[in-house]
Scaffold this active site. Structure first.
Site, PDB file in Angstrom:
ATOM      1  N   ASN A  17     -19.424 -70.055 -57.589  1.00 19.29           N
ATOM      2  CA  ASN A  17     -19.695 -68.557 -57.269  1.00 19.29           C
ATOM      3  C   ASN A  17     -19.457 -67.055 -57.141  1.00 19.29           C
ATOM      4  O   ASN A  17     -18.929 -66.680 -56.655  1.00 19.29           O
ATOM      5  CB  ASN A  17     -19.258 -68.892 -55.542  1.00 19.29           C
ATOM      6  CG  ASN A  17     -18.985 -70.186 -54.371  1.00 19.29           C
ATOM      7  OD1 ASN A  17     -19.985 -70.532 -54.864  1.00 19.29           O
ATOM      8  ND2 ASN A  17     -18.519 -70.923 -54.312  1.00 19.29           N
ATOM      9  N   HIS A  39     -20.474 -72.982 -41.575  1.00 15.35           N
ATOM     10  CA  HIS A  39     -20.256 -73.408 -42.522  1.00 15.35           C
ATOM     11  C   HIS A  39     -18.744 -74.282 -41.417  1.00 15.35           C
ATOM     12  O   HIS A  39     -18.469 -74.050 -41.054  1.00 15.35           O
ATOM     13  CB  HIS A  39     -19.133 -72.291 -43.964  1.00 15.35           C
ATOM     14  CG  HIS A  39     -18.812 -72.778 -44.394  1.00 15.35           C
ATOM     15  ND1 HIS A  39     -16.879 -73.666 -45.084  1.00 15.35           N
ATOM     16  CD2 HIS A  39     -19.184 -73.672 -45.847  1.00 15.35           C
ATOM     17  CE1 HIS A  39     -17.053 -73.578 -45.869  1.00 15.35           C
ATOM     18  NE2 HIS A  39     -17.944 -73.880 -46.413  1.00 15.35           N
ATOM     19  N   GLU A  45     -23.386 -65.767 -40.496  1.00 14.22           N
ATOM     20  CA  GLU A  45     -22.361 -65.551 -41.689  1.00 14.22           C
ATOM     21  C   GLU A  45     -23.363 -64.958 -42.064  1.00 14.22           C
ATOM     22  O   GLU A  45     -24.529 -64.450 -41.403  1.00 14.22           O
ATOM     23  CB  GLU A  45     -22.987 -67.037 -43.171  1.00 14.22           C
ATOM     24  CG  GLU A  45     -21.963 -67.795 -42.728  1.00 14.22           C
ATOM     25  CD  GLU A  45     -22.024 -68.855 -43.633  1.00 14.22           C
ATOM     26  OE1 GLU A  45     -22.844 -69.127 -44.838  1.00 14.22           O
ATOM     27  OE2 GLU A  45     -21.511 -69.993 -43.281  1.00 14.22           O
ATOM     28  N   SER A  62     -24.495 -69.776 -47.157  1.00 13.48           N
ATOM     29  CA  SER A  62     -23.866 -70.414 -48.615  1.00 13.48           C
ATOM     30  C   SER A  62     -24.544 -71.270 -49.139  1.00 13.48           C
ATOM     31  O   SER A  62     -25.230 -71.772 -50.285  1.00 13.48           O
ATOM     32  CB  SER A  62     -22.357 -71.139 -48.591  1.00 13.48           C
ATOM     33  OG  SER A  62     -23.003 -71.974 -46.987  1.00 13.48           O
ATOM     34  N   ASP A 117     -18.636 -63.933 -41.261  1.00 14.13           N
ATOM     35  CA  ASP A 117     -18.749 -64.672 -42.729  1.00 14.13           C
ATOM     36  C   ASP A 117     -19.469 -63.517 -43.899  1.00 14.13           C
ATOM     37  O   ASP A 117     -20.357 -63.614 -44.038  1.00 14.13           O
ATOM     38  CB  ASP A 117     -18.761 -66.008 -42.629  1.00 14.13           C
ATOM     39  CG  ASP A 117     -18.340 -67.052 -44.155  1.00 14.13           C
ATOM     40  OD1 ASP A 117     -17.949 -65.959 -44.805  1.00 14.13           O
ATOM     41  OD2 ASP A 117     -17.541 -68.022 -43.396  1.00 14.13           O
ATOM     42  N   HIS A 160     -20.778 -64.454 -49.449  1.00 14.22           N
ATOM     43  CA  HIS A 160     -21.781 -64.468 -50.341  1.00 14.22           C
ATOM     44  C   HIS A 160     -22.221 -63.816 -50.580  1.00 14.22           C
ATOM     45  O   HIS A 160     -22.741 -63.639 -51.253  1.00 14.22           O
ATOM     46  CB  HIS A 160     -22.898 -66.441 -50.398  1.00 14.22           C
ATOM     47  CG  HIS A 160     -21.466 -66.807 -50.052  1.00 14.22           C
ATOM     48  ND1 HIS A 160     -21.128 -67.881 -51.088  1.00 14.22           N
ATOM     49  CD2 HIS A 160     -21.737 -67.903 -49.093  1.00 14.22           C
ATOM     50  CE1 HIS A 160     -20.611 -69.299 -51.186  1.00 14.22           C
ATOM     51  NE2 HIS A 160     -20.703 -69.251 -50.065  1.00 14.22           N
ATOM     52  N   LYS A 165     -14.848 -65.829 -54.537  1.00 18.49           N
ATOM     53  CA  LYS A 165     -15.987 -66.172 -55.350  1.00 18.49           C
ATOM     54  C   LYS A 165     -16.922 -65.188 -55.334  1.00 18.49           C
ATOM     55  O   LYS A 165     -16.313 -65.110 -57.183  1.00 18.49           O
ATOM     56  CB  LYS A 165     -17.345 -66.539 -53.728  1.00 18.49           C
ATOM     57  CG  LYS A 165     -16.410 -67.064 -53.146  1.00 18.49           C
ATOM     58  CD  LYS A 165     -17.977 -68.198 -51.636  1.00 18.49           C
ATOM     59  CE  LYS A 165     -17.046 -68.630 -50.967  1.00 18.49           C
ATOM     60  NZ  LYS A 165     -16.450 -70.192 -51.549  1.00 18.49           N
TER      61      LYS A 165
HETATM   62  C1  LIG Z   1     -19.577 -69.044 -45.699  1.00 20.77           C
HETATM   63  C2  LIG Z   1     -17.922 -70.148 -46.274  1.00 20.77           C
HETATM   64  N1  LIG Z   1     -17.785 -69.478 -46.260  1.00 20.77           N
HETATM   65  C3  LIG Z   1     -16.093 -69.928 -47.019  1.00 20.77           C
HETATM   66  C4  LIG Z   1     -15.685 -70.599 -47.477  1.00 20.77           C
HETATM   67  C5  LIG Z   1     -14.572 -71.303 -47.432  1.00 20.77           C
HETATM   68  O1  LIG Z   1     -13.901 -70.177 -48.655  1.00 20.77           O
HETATM   69  P1  LIG Z   1     -13.168 -71.352 -49.762  1.00 20.77           P
HETATM   70  O2  LIG Z   1     -13.503 -71.326 -50.463  1.00 20.77           O
HETATM   71  O3  LIG Z   1     -12.186 -69.778 -50.146  1.00 20.77           O
HETATM   72  O4  LIG Z   1     -11.786 -71.811 -48.812  1.00 20.77           O
HETATM   73  C6  LIG Z   1     -17.396 -71.249 -48.410  1.00 20.77           C
HETATM   74  C7  LIG Z   1     -17.165 -71.903 -49.337  1.00 20.77           C
HETATM   75  O5  LIG Z   1     -17.883 -72.377 -50.012  1.00 20.77           O
HETATM   76  C8  LIG Z   1     -18.597 -70.651 -47.579  1.00 20.77           C
HETATM   77  O6  LIG Z   1     -18.870 -70.945 -48.160  1.00 20.77           O
END
Ligand SMILES: Cc1ncc(COP(=O)(O)O)c(C=O)c1O
Length: 381
Positions: free
Chosen positions: A40, A126, A170, A174, A199, A202, A233
């Site tokens: 990422n 997620h 989000e 993701s 969230d 990405h 990311k």
């Molecule tokens: C949308 C989303 N939120 C949170 C996370 C978790 O983040 P981290 O990798 O910092 O734990 C991810 C991880 O891939 C994600 O895709």
């Protein structure tokens, strides 16, 4: 070790293997020069000299570890500076740095909603958010992916007496690389009383004039009540943060989140790298249009070659094969052709939607797309 336990573990692992769904760790070598389309690090900042120097300088000044919970001595002036910069960048008054996006989502959604509340979540949010919601005791309802008509109907139905309503989305999903209509969600939020948790994991770095994400890009800066962002990311570091308009959110997380209170805080080199990355992301303003163009050109190239991918301009392109074994076969061929890709299979994605998640990065060139499409074509033939 209990024999019954070992038998059970072996059986469940065998079942996963038989369905081509067994997950395995593969240690990557630093000398691996293949094109990475799986991680990422969309802007390539994890290996940016300024970001590496940010990490190294922080290690020299503060050491390799924060060595304690943030409530003991793990919270440093460096963490406080990062929080202040993140808050200003996104347009929120309050920011709290946390150890990972997973922990941040699980804390926000596990700690703020309570029994008697209702959480309305997009069907594809997620796993970290779902884990939080299920632990919170609130009632979970899921609306069809990006279907804001369905969400609006649910909001009309749900008026928990004495309880709160949360909406969880989000900005860039993701595994699908798409997202909801943020201006519409922001308008809905202005009309109705709920807590919108967004969230932006990405979208950070990729979208917005200053790179703060899709809220900024959509003209609805700081519209969500709570934003979770990640440092690991687009920012090329590690860790995460929670932004809020209400000071109570930050205070509640500090007081009631076990993973924050009882865990060694984010290491200073990660904080130093993130601070340096913020500068780099802002400096890349002129390149952001080209990044989105890169996404459109990869999508067009794949469609022209006969593959079905959704339109869009985010860094994530899902190449859905459906069947896990077929996906694995294509991933293997791409690896042999010089690309690092990952086959994403259930339960990470819904049954029947196994895919290669193409993760774009700054610096990709048209010859990479041509080689990628050629390798895919050979496997399909
Ligand atoms: C949308 C989303 N939120 C949170 C996370 C978790 O983040 P981290 O990798 O910092 O734990 C991810 C991880 O891939 C994600 O895709």
């Amino acid at each position: 070790m209990s024999e019954a336990l070992l038998r059970r573990l072996a059986q469940t692992l065998l079942a996963r293997e038989a369905a081509s769904l067994r997950r395995q760790l593969t240690a990557r070598e630093s000398s691996d020069a293949r094109i990475n389309l799986a991680d990422n690090d969309y802007l390539g900042l994890a290996r940016d000299p300024a970001v590496i120097e940010g990490a190294a300088a922080a290690a020299r000044e503060w050491g390799a570890s924060s060595s304690a919970s943030p409530l003991v001595t793990g919270y440093t002036a460096l963490h406080a500076r990062l929080e202040s910069e993140l808050a200003g960048w996104h347009g929120y008054p309050h920011a709290l740095v946390m150890n990972s996006g997973y922990a941040a989502n699980a804390a926000v959604l596990g700690g703020l909603p309570k029994k008697g509340d209702v959480v309305l979540a997009d069907r594809l949010v997620h796993a970290s958010m779902i884990e939080g919601i299920l632990a919170s005791g609130a009632r979970l309802r899921r609306f069809a992916h990006n279907d804001l008509d369905a969400l609006e109907l649910m909001l009309d139905e749900e008026r928990p007496p004495g309880g709160a309503v949360f909406v969880v989305t989000e900005s860039v999903y993701s595994m699908d690389g798409d997202g909801p209509d943020l201006p519409r969600l922001a308008a809905l939020r202005r009309r109705k009383d709920f807590c919108w948790v967004l969230d932006e994991a990405h979208a950070t770095g990729w979208y917005g004039a200053t790179g703060s994400g899709l809220q900024e890009d959509s003209g609805v800066r700081a519209a969500a009540d709570i934003v979770v962002g990640t440092l690991g990311k687009g920012l090329g570091s590690q860790g995460a943060y929670v932004l809020s308009r209400a000071p109570e959110v930050r205070e509640a997380l500090i007081n009631f989140t076990g993973g924050f209170v009882y865990s060694t805080h984010l290491a200073p080199p990660c904080v130093g790298a993130a601070l340096a990355a913020l500068g780099r992301v802002r400096a890349l303003a002129d390149e952001r249009g080209a990044l989105r163009e890169l996404s459109r050109s990869w999508r067009d190239g794949l469609v022209e070659a006969g593959f079905s991918v959704p339109a869009g301009d985010s860094p994530v392109i899902p190449l859905v094969f459906g069947d896990a074994a077929t996906t694995l076969r294509h991933a293997e061929a791409l690896r042999a052709a010089g690309f690092i890709v990952s086959a994403i299979r259930p339960p990470t994605v819904p049954e029947g939607t196994a895919r290669i998640r193409i993760s774009l990065r700054r610096g990709l060139r048209s010859e990479h797309l041509a080689a990628f499409v050629a390798a895919l074509g050979k496997t399909r033939a």
